[in-house]
Design a protein around this motif. Structure first.
Motif: not given
Length: 406
Positions: A361-368
């Motif tokens: 699994s994966a995540d992509l974060v901190e896009v504001a």
């Protein structure tokens, strides 16, 4: 008086018509929404011409994927890969706004399969892999209570992860041998790509992953260590404050969620300032190896890819990507920007180099998105990064080969 009587009668007629309409017709759907088990929307006419409304019409899901309400009324629909939003940013230390990251990333992804979705470098089309790939929408996350929100994220992610995948176990993409399940229960589970949200969300996601796979190897692209002890990074006031986007990996290590010694923190790569060199000592204790941002000038893209493969091997791995891996010249809309990072092209090339790995699994974060340019540079970069991740996942089915040794 006559007008009043007429108004009452007219209202009654309209009310009856509305009730009849409500009962006799199905719930209205957007024009280009296709019900499950849908095929990909067609963007070309019979002559091959791209249609004018292909990108900007209809509801906005990731890459125009079908929308499944995985967390409520469609909880029994089996899937292979699910995109799931986690709109949480209460753990940020600088810029807030990542709660709008999931919607921003989806907007940036609208054109991904406009021309068919074929990934030229990886020689594969993830949208035509035969796997059931959907967008599950967003986790309902409290903006008032971060401790409760963390529990919501874990429970929602786990409710999808613990289901059995739609597709049966496949054969190994390299050897052709039949695969065996790598999950603790011996079943084939769906993979989830989570759209953040700030990086705090990775802690509840790893807790969920642990319930199916046990301690996991981690590949972490980020400009920051994120292994700080709470007393160093904002966590002294309370247990709630101790869990934030700079300490979640320390907590994960303390909870036994990370397979120590087999994780690699390339962080996109490390280029932040430290409280002192003891931060590296804590990072070592957590179990990470580091690739500094500047090492791309000496190792190059291929050298970094090789280092990752040597560290992770054939172990199951969780992939976590902070968009600040990319230099703010290319991705300015992030919570804690750091100059001197990799280009979008370099990060995408490194992600393609993960081909062959067992990414559970994966995540992509901190896009504001509020800090983005009018050209949507960051949200498009985030979507393109996940396109590479999705392609690698579809090319490499989960499972272990008996003849392969660690």
């Amino acid at each position: 008086m006559k007008f009043s009587v007429f108004f009452v009668v007219a209202a009654a007629v309209c009310s009856g018509f509305t009730d009849e309409h409500r009962h006799d017709h199905p719930e209205q759907m957007p024009f280009d929404y296709v019900k499950f088990p849908y095929e990909q929307p067609l963007y070309r006419t019979s002559t091959g011409e791209v249609t004018a409304d292909a990108i900007f019409s209809g509801i906005t899901t990731f890459a125009k994927l079908p929308w499944v309400q995985c967390l409520n009324r469609q909880h029994d629909v089996p899937v292979d890969i699910a995109f799931l939003g986690a709109p949480f940013d209460t753990g940020t230390s600088y810029r807030p706004g990542a709660r709008f990251g999931p919607s921003g990333i989806r907007a940036g992804s609208r054109r991904l399969n406009l021309y068919g979705g074929y990934n030229v470098p990886l020689e594969a089309n993830p949208f035509k892999s035969g796997q059931r790939i959907v967008d599950c929408g967003d986790i309902p996350v409290s903006p008032y209570d971060s401790a409760y929100a963390v529990k919501q994220i874990e429970a929602s992610h786990r409710s999808i992860l613990q289901r059995t995948a739609f597709s049966p176990m496949a054969n190994d993409s390299e050897t052709g041998e039949a695969l065996e399940a790598i999950a603790l229960d011996g079943k084939n589970h769906p993979r989830i790509i989570t759209l953040g949200g700030d990086h705090t969300i990775t802690l509840p996601l790893l807790r969920s992953i642990n319930s199916v796979y046990g301690p996991i190897s981690v590949i972490h692209f980020d400009s920051h260590l994120d292994t700080w002890k709470p007393k160093v990074f904002g966590g002294a006031p309370s247990d709630t404050a101790a869990v934030n986007h700079g300490t979640y990996f320390w907590h994960a290590s303390q909870e036994g969620l990370i397979k120590n010694g087999s994780s690699i923190a390339s962080h996109g790569a490390i280029r932040t300032t430290l409280s002192g060199l003891e931060d590296y000592e804590v990072d070592d204790e957590v179990g990470f190896q580091r690739i500094e941002a500047r090492e791309i000038d000496t190792l190059g893209v291929n050298g970094i890819i090789q280092k990752i493969h040597e560290t992770v091997g054939h172990r199951p791995v969780y992939l976590s990507i902070d968009i600040d891996s990319i230099d703010p010249a290319f991705a300015p809309a992030t919570g804690t920007p750091e100059t001197g990072g990799w280009t979008t092209r370099e990060l995408r090339a490194i992600l393609r180099g993960l081909d062959g790995l067992q990414i559970v699994s994966a995540d992509l974060v901190e896009v504001a998105p509020a800090y983005d340019t009018n050209a949507e540079l960051t949200t498009m970069a985030a979507a393109d990064v996940l396109f590479e991740v999705l392609t690698v996942m579809t090319k490499n089915p989960l499972g272990k080969v008996k003849s392969r040794t660690e």
